[in-house]
Design a protein around this motif. Structure first.
Motif, PDB file in Angstrom:
ATOM      1  N   THR B  19     -96.831  68.481 -61.973  1.00 44.61           N
ATOM      2  CA  THR B  19     -96.475  67.588 -60.862  1.00 44.61           C
ATOM      3  C   THR B  19     -97.100  66.208 -61.043  1.00 44.61           C
ATOM      4  O   THR B  19     -96.431  65.180 -60.898  1.00 44.61           O
ATOM      5  N   GLU B  20     -98.392  66.196 -61.366  1.00 48.56           N
ATOM      6  CA  GLU B  20     -99.081  64.911 -61.545  1.00 48.56           C
ATOM      7  C   GLU B  20     -98.475  64.118 -62.705  1.00 48.56           C
ATOM      8  O   GLU B  20     -98.274  62.907 -62.601  1.00 48.56           O
ATOM      9  N   ALA B  21     -98.199  64.810 -63.811  1.00 44.37           N
ATOM     10  CA  ALA B  21     -97.612  64.133 -64.968  1.00 44.37           C
ATOM     11  C   ALA B  21     -96.231  63.579 -64.623  1.00 44.37           C
ATOM     12  O   ALA B  21     -95.870  62.467 -65.021  1.00 44.37           O
ATOM     13  N   THR B  22     -95.465  64.356 -63.854  1.00 48.63           N
ATOM     14  CA  THR B  22     -94.123  63.926 -63.433  1.00 48.63           C
ATOM     15  C   THR B  22     -94.203  62.636 -62.625  1.00 48.63           C
ATOM     16  O   THR B  22     -93.477  61.669 -62.887  1.00 48.63           O
ATOM     17  N   LEU B  23     -95.086  62.633 -61.632  1.00 43.76           N
ATOM     18  CA  LEU B  23     -95.196  61.452 -60.766  1.00 43.76           C
ATOM     19  C   LEU B  23     -95.680  60.243 -61.561  1.00 43.76           C
ATOM     20  O   LEU B  23     -95.243  59.120 -61.333  1.00 43.76           O
ATOM     21  N   PHE B  24     -96.577  60.477 -62.491  1.00 46.45           N
ATOM     22  CA  PHE B  24     -97.079  59.380 -63.319  1.00 46.45           C
ATOM     23  C   PHE B  24     -95.950  58.829 -64.191  1.00 46.45           C
ATOM     24  O   PHE B  24     -95.750  57.608 -64.290  1.00 46.45           O
ATOM     25  N   LEU B  25     -95.185  59.727 -64.784  1.00 46.37           N
ATOM     26  CA  LEU B  25     -94.107  59.300 -65.682  1.00 46.37           C
ATOM     27  C   LEU B  25     -92.978  58.597 -64.932  1.00 46.37           C
ATOM     28  O   LEU B  25     -92.291  57.744 -65.501  1.00 46.37           O
ATOM     29  N   ASP B  26     -92.788  58.947 -63.664  1.00 51.02           N
ATOM     30  CA  ASP B  26     -91.744  58.274 -62.868  1.00 51.02           C
ATOM     31  C   ASP B  26     -91.971  56.763 -62.859  1.00 51.02           C
ATOM     32  O   ASP B  26     -91.022  55.983 -62.882  1.00 51.02           O
ATOM     33  N   THR B  27     -93.241  56.375 -62.800  1.00 48.26           N
ATOM     34  CA  THR B  27     -93.540  54.934 -62.764  1.00 48.26           C
ATOM     35  C   THR B  27     -94.084  54.413 -64.094  1.00 48.26           C
ATOM     36  O   THR B  27     -94.308  53.219 -64.240  1.00 48.26           O
TER      37      THR B  27
END
Lengths: 196, 87
Positions: B19-27
């Motif tokens: 989840t954290e990696a996903t949110l980071f990669l979104d931006t």
């Protein structure tokens, strides 16, 4: 669409009921800066977000907020399910109990029903994102107010902090979470101390 | 900690990393390091999920293995304390 995963994002296992704590924490379910409002804020705003990456981000954050709703409800459920009628009266939960018994109903700590008026969706990306910052900042404040007592709330404070103020680098997110959890938060929660 | 709790904890820990990696990669879609971390985290998550659902029942309705029993609604509900790891 969404798929359900049959697990909490972070474990919630409360040993002793505590009506007073439940009465306060329920505001993170249905209150003005609660998780339900957060989820609907992000998930409503995403449709008019003109940038694909930001629309994707709003979707992912809104989805995580739904998992936070479930965690808060688990906390309130476990704090209230074994309360006696005397404990319910003592905790000031009688007005809630008469309408909902120990069912989960989204309201603020003050008893105000959940309302969409607590968030905005204006179709303007800057306006909407500014509102998100304000809302998640408030959530952070409320959740860390309880963070000395309960690890799940620390997790939620961490999530909202990282969304609004400082994106955690994924390589260190896990370590930072572990560190936060190990920061001398007494295993005896304030809820347990308060219950008789 | 029981075997089920250990398996669940592994799912929760790895899923949080995803989840954290996903949110980071979104931006930060251009971050090679984050993308590498994401794939590592997803592999760990998939392994953790496989171990859990093989031994302790489905986490999603599409993961019911049995041809004879509807196991999706069996067992404790996740919001019940006894269904969770004690930390």
């Amino acid at each position: 669409m969404w798929n359900y995963e049959k697990r909490l994002q972070y474990p919630v296992r409360i040993k002793k009921p505590d009506g007073m704590a439940a009465k306060i924490i329920i505001t993170q379910f249905g209150g003005p800066d609660g998780e339900l409002a957060a989820s609907q804020r992000y998930l409503s705003q995403r449709y008019s977000m003109p940038y694909g990456d930001v629309a994707g981000l709003l979707t992912d954050i809104g989805t995580e907020e739904l998992a936070h709703v479930e965690m808060i409800c688990a906390i309130v459920r476990q704090l209230t399910k074994d309360l006696t009628i005397e404990q319910i009266e003592e905790a000031g939960l009688a007005p809630y109990f008469v309408d909902h018994t120990v069912g989960l109903w989204p309201q603020s700590a003050g008893g105000v029903p959940f309302s969409a008026t607590v968030f905005q969706s204006k179709g303007d990306p800057i306006t909407d994102l500014t509102e998100d910052l304000a809302a998640d900042g408030t959530t952070l404040y409320e959740q860390t107010a309880f963070s000395k007592c309960r690890k799940p709330l620390i997790l939620l404070g961490f999530c909202h902090f990282s969304r609004s103020y400082k994106p955690f680098h994924p390589a260190t997110a896990q370590e930072q979470l572990v560190t936060k959890n190990n920061q001398n938060h007494d295993r005896t929660s304030c809820f347990q101390e308060k219950s008789h | 900690m029981t075997d089920r709790e250990k398996a669940l904890m592994r799912v929760q820990t790895s899923a949080f990393a995803v989840t954290e990696a996903t949110l980071f990669l979104d931006t930060h879609p251009g971050s090679r390091e984050a993308l590498d971390y994401y794939h590592k985290a997803v592999n760990e998550y998939n392994d953790a999920v496989n171990i859990f659902i093989t031994n302790f029942g489905p986490l999603e309705a599409t993961q019911v293995k049995s041809r004879d029993n509807w196991t999706w609604t069996e067992g404790c509900m996740p919001w019940e304390g006894e269904c969770n790891v004690e930390l």
